[in-house]
Every structure is written in C-alpha cells, then in structure tokens.
Design an enzyme around this catalytic site. Structure first.
Site, PDB file in Angstrom:
ATOM      1  N   HIS A  73     -62.393 -87.930 -70.854  1.00 36.03           N
ATOM      2  CA  HIS A  73     -63.390 -89.224 -71.090  1.00 36.03           C
ATOM      3  C   HIS A  73     -62.699 -90.274 -70.867  1.00 36.03           C
ATOM      4  O   HIS A  73     -61.544 -90.350 -70.612  1.00 36.03           O
ATOM      5  CB  HIS A  73     -63.740 -89.087 -72.627  1.00 36.03           C
ATOM      6  CG  HIS A  73     -64.537 -87.744 -72.795  1.00 36.03           C
ATOM      7  ND1 HIS A  73     -65.127 -87.811 -74.129  1.00 36.03           N
ATOM      8  CD2 HIS A  73     -65.007 -86.855 -72.172  1.00 36.03           C
ATOM      9  CE1 HIS A  73     -66.103 -86.389 -74.202  1.00 36.03           C
ATOM     10  NE2 HIS A  73     -65.903 -85.948 -72.886  1.00 36.03           N
ATOM     11  N   GLU A  82     -61.777 -92.949 -72.538  1.00 42.15           N
ATOM     12  CA  GLU A  82     -60.541 -93.469 -73.278  1.00 42.15           C
ATOM     13  C   GLU A  82     -59.585 -92.832 -72.938  1.00 42.15           C
ATOM     14  O   GLU A  82     -58.412 -93.439 -72.717  1.00 42.15           O
ATOM     15  CB  GLU A  82     -60.729 -93.104 -74.744  1.00 42.15           C
ATOM     16  CG  GLU A  82     -62.101 -93.884 -75.190  1.00 42.15           C
ATOM     17  CD  GLU A  82     -63.343 -92.878 -75.153  1.00 42.15           C
ATOM     18  OE1 GLU A  82     -64.268 -93.262 -76.272  1.00 42.15           O
ATOM     19  OE2 GLU A  82     -63.634 -92.354 -74.451  1.00 42.15           O
ATOM     20  N   ALA A 122    -100.926 -92.456 -48.446  1.00 41.92           N
ATOM     21  CA  ALA A 122    -100.923 -91.623 -47.157  1.00 41.92           C
ATOM     22  C   ALA A 122    -102.340 -92.042 -46.808  1.00 41.92           C
ATOM     23  O   ALA A 122    -103.248 -92.532 -47.500  1.00 41.92           O
ATOM     24  CB  ALA A 122    -100.760 -90.270 -47.529  1.00 41.92           C
ATOM     25  N   ALA A 151    -106.218 -90.839 -45.277  1.00 42.60           N
ATOM     26  CA  ALA A 151    -106.760 -89.840 -45.539  1.00 42.60           C
ATOM     27  C   ALA A 151    -106.533 -88.309 -45.158  1.00 42.60           C
ATOM     28  O   ALA A 151    -106.850 -87.312 -45.923  1.00 42.60           O
ATOM     29  CB  ALA A 151    -108.461 -89.818 -45.375  1.00 42.60           C
ATOM     30  N   TRP A 211     -94.456 -93.870 -41.683  1.00 42.34           N
ATOM     31  CA  TRP A 211     -93.700 -94.111 -42.985  1.00 42.34           C
ATOM     32  C   TRP A 211     -94.460 -95.408 -43.399  1.00 42.34           C
ATOM     33  O   TRP A 211     -94.614 -96.296 -42.746  1.00 42.34           O
ATOM     34  CB  TRP A 211     -92.097 -94.200 -42.812  1.00 42.34           C
ATOM     35  CG  TRP A 211     -91.337 -93.210 -42.545  1.00 42.34           C
ATOM     36  CD1 TRP A 211     -90.811 -92.893 -41.274  1.00 42.34           C
ATOM     37  CD2 TRP A 211     -90.762 -92.171 -43.388  1.00 42.34           C
ATOM     38  NE1 TRP A 211     -90.134 -91.831 -41.356  1.00 42.34           N
ATOM     39  CE2 TRP A 211     -90.116 -91.257 -42.577  1.00 42.34           C
ATOM     40  CE3 TRP A 211     -91.124 -92.076 -44.858  1.00 42.34           C
ATOM     41  CZ2 TRP A 211     -89.624 -90.116 -43.141  1.00 42.34           C
ATOM     42  CZ3 TRP A 211     -90.674 -90.806 -45.379  1.00 42.34           C
ATOM     43  CH2 TRP A 211     -89.698 -89.837 -44.413  1.00 42.34           C
ATOM     44  N   ASP A 267     -96.221 -81.519 -47.101  1.00 47.03           N
ATOM     45  CA  ASP A 267     -95.206 -82.200 -46.585  1.00 47.03           C
ATOM     46  C   ASP A 267     -93.811 -81.277 -46.584  1.00 47.03           C
ATOM     47  O   ASP A 267     -93.002 -81.785 -45.535  1.00 47.03           O
ATOM     48  CB  ASP A 267     -94.729 -83.467 -47.581  1.00 47.03           C
ATOM     49  CG  ASP A 267     -95.929 -84.713 -47.685  1.00 47.03           C
ATOM     50  OD1 ASP A 267     -96.733 -84.446 -46.914  1.00 47.03           O
ATOM     51  OD2 ASP A 267     -95.740 -85.077 -48.618  1.00 47.03           O
ATOM     52  N   GLU A 278     -91.180 -87.119 -57.401  1.00 50.97           N
ATOM     53  CA  GLU A 278     -91.888 -87.533 -56.397  1.00 50.97           C
ATOM     54  C   GLU A 278     -92.986 -86.117 -55.888  1.00 50.97           C
ATOM     55  O   GLU A 278     -92.467 -85.359 -55.772  1.00 50.97           O
ATOM     56  CB  GLU A 278     -90.869 -87.403 -55.228  1.00 50.97           C
ATOM     57  CG  GLU A 278     -89.822 -88.343 -55.084  1.00 50.97           C
ATOM     58  CD  GLU A 278     -88.894 -88.878 -54.049  1.00 50.97           C
ATOM     59  OE1 GLU A 278     -89.526 -88.327 -52.949  1.00 50.97           O
ATOM     60  OE2 GLU A 278     -87.926 -89.215 -54.224  1.00 50.97           O
TER      61      GLU A 278
END
Length: 354
Positions: free
Chosen positions: A44, A46, A159, A161, A167, A197, A287
């Site tokens: 850790h 510390e 996007a 239709a 992009w 996709d 996403e």
C-alpha cells in the site's frame, strides 16, 4: 496532500479493486519519502513511502505522514498499514478522507490515536473521493460507479438513420474515451451494439497492464461466437433466457454466462449492478445503444453521463437515449453538470444524476 494525490494518480490504472492511494512523508519541512499503492497483493502507499524514506537513509521518527485515504486497520492481502506507521514512530498522520470500507471506517485513525500519534482527517477530502469514486460506490452501496459514454452531434444523434457513426467526434475525443475505458474495471455493452458494430470493447489508445473486463447484456443468448467482443475469452455474457446449447458454446470459448432474469425475462439490471459489486468492479464504463442506455437510466443504475458532443448537425438519426415521451416536464430526469471541457474540436460533458 496535493502532492499525495498526484502520487495516487500513478496508480490510476493498476490498483483496482483496491483504492488509488498516495502517501507523502514530511520531516523538518522536507519531503523524505513518497509512494503509491501497488497492484493487488503489493504494498500500500504508506509502506511504499516508508520504504522510499528508508532507501534514502531518512529516519521517519517524528515525521508527519500525508495519505489520501485513512490507513487500513485490517489484514487483507497485506498487513495493516496503521501498525506499520505505529512501529515506524511517526508523530502525525493526516488523511484526506476516512476509508469507506466497513472493515476500516475510522478504525485505522482510532488505532493511530490510541498509540499516541496525532491524527487529522478531511484535508482535500472531495478530491480524494473523486480519485476513488468507484471504490466509494462499491463500499457504500454495493455496486460500481456507472459512467455511460455517448458520442453525438449537437442535435443529439449518435449515428445516421442507417447506423453509420464513424466518425462523429474527432480523434482527440476518441482517444480521451479510451482513457476513460482504461480507468474502468469493466466495459459493458448490449447485444444490439454487438450486432450493429461488432466492437472489440478494449483499450487501444494507451498501454494498460490489464484490459477491463468485457460484459455483454444479451437476454436471449443470441450473440455470435465469432463476435469480436468475445475474442480471447473471458467475456461475461449476461442473459435472462436459457439456451443450453449456446451457453455450452460460449463456455467452450472461455466466456462466462451469468443468468439474472427479471419478471419480464429481461436482464435484471439493478441485480447485475449488485453482482458486479460482489465481483469487485469499482467503475463500470458503458458504451451501448439508445435502448440499453434508456433501460439503465430508467432502472436508476447510471451515476454519470460522459458525453462527447461534436460541432455538427445530423438531422434524423439514432438518438442517445430511447426514453420515450413524457406526459409532463415535471417528470424530467434531473442531472447536474460536473465538468465541461473542450477536447480537440469536441465538447466533453460530465453530468451526474441527482
């Protein structure tokens, strides 16, 4: 403490499911040691800072320790940090915020105080919580912090239709999106996005030690075994309706099938969030398409929207969320802007649900 937070950032992609913690040791107005939490099973923050001070020949007795999260007081993968600080003979420990883990929750600071060490807590607490927003969510609510990423035009279209979307936003925004992926413990999408996709759902714009866990919501187990999101195995496919043949096929290629049906034979989304919490996922990056996005919002699973808006207009096309029509504006879902920033030519908005 600001410097300790900078050290904590060094573990941004490596400490999960442990929190990202930084530590700085000061004596006679000089920094004599610093460190950050290592990957699970490692030191850790510390312990790293104490070791750094020792390696440089410094005596930490009487020093002040600044740490971004309360030192742990329990045995996990490593021994308690508060015991190491007591043995080291430091004079004071300043923590940014108490550890939300019920196994700690103030006990670390109490043990330090009982040993005669001065303690202080609450310095830059908000920044420390932001650093570990997913860890706090999992410890306090049993579920990961869900961040939903959407890239759209200024008129809210993701996007055309016919589904064309590459992009809408620029390269800088796309790279930034991958940086957010890298911070997450898991990336989630739906079968609609997989079919439309065929995404990989991996981090590709920067180097990572481990790819985030990939998750697909697929109620009917309709996913093709050739889908790129399944490549290499390890993907979790969350379903609601049994299909023994497809289940066996998915397991043969190294994927795990998780059944979480609700009363409508759809995936029980709140139950999935609790399951991911049990599996120690701190931050969940989503996403997905408009339907799954809307379902997650309606189920009150979403904590934050990560929106990239491009300076363009598309007209008729795919929406960000298929939420349907409201009967009254009194029923609108409220969010608050957390951060707005320009990324390349695009705008990045972080908006949180109230």
């Amino acid at each position: 403490m600001t410097l300790a937070l900078k050290w904590a950032e060094r573990g941004l992609l490596t400490t999960a499911p442990n929190p990202r913690v930084g530590c700085v040791i000061v004596k006679d107005n000089r920094i004599i040691g610093a460190g950050f939490t290592q990957p699970p099973g490692g030191n850790h923050a510390e312990i790293e800072a104490l070791g750094d001070a020792a390696a440089k020949g410094h005596d930490v007795r009487g020093a002040t320790v600044y740490v971004t999260l309360e030192p742990c007081s329990h045995f996990g993968r490593t021994p308690p940090c508060c015991d190491a600080l007591i043995r080291a003979g430091v004079a004071k420990v300043v923590a940014a915020v108490e550890d939300p883990n019920p196994q700690v929750a103030g006990q670390g600071l109490a043990r330090l105080a009982a040993a005669g060490i001065a303690v202080e807590c609450g310095v830059l607490a908000d920044a420390a919580r932001e650093m570990n927003i997913g860890f706090f969510s999992r410890m306090q609510h049993g579920k990961p912090w869900l961040r939903m990423k959407v890239a759209a035009s200024l008129d809210g279209r993701t996007a055309l239709a016919d589904g064309q979307s590459q992009w809408i936003t620029g390269q800088a925004a796309r790279d930034d999106g991958h940086a957010w992926r890298a911070c997450a413990g898991a990336i989630l999408t739906g079968i609609g996005t997989v079919n439309a996709d065929d995404p990989q759902m991996t981090v590709r714009a920067q180097d990572v030690m481990h790819q985030p866990q990939r998750i697909v919501i697929d109620s009917k187990l309709a996913i093709s075994p050739d889908a790129r999101v399944l490549a290499g195995g390890g993907t979790w496919v969350v379903a609601a309706q049994a299909n023994p043949e497809k289940e066996a096929l998915l397991r043969d290629i190294g994927c795990e099938v998780i059944f979480l049906p609700d009363a409508a034979d759809k995936v029980d989304l709140p139950a999935l969030m609790q399951e991911l919490g049990r599996r120690q996922i701190n931050e969940l990056h989503v996403e997905a398409g408009a339907k799954l996005n809307a379902s997650l919002i309606r189920a009150a699973c979403v904590d934050e929207l990560l929106l990239y808006l491009a300076p363009c207009l598309i007209g008729d096309g795919m929406p960000m969320f298929a939420l349907g029509a409201l009967e009254s504006l009194q029923h609108k879902r409220l969010l608050r802007f957390h951060e707005i920033r320009q990324i390349g030519e695009d705008l990045r908005i972080l908006a949180r649900f109230n």
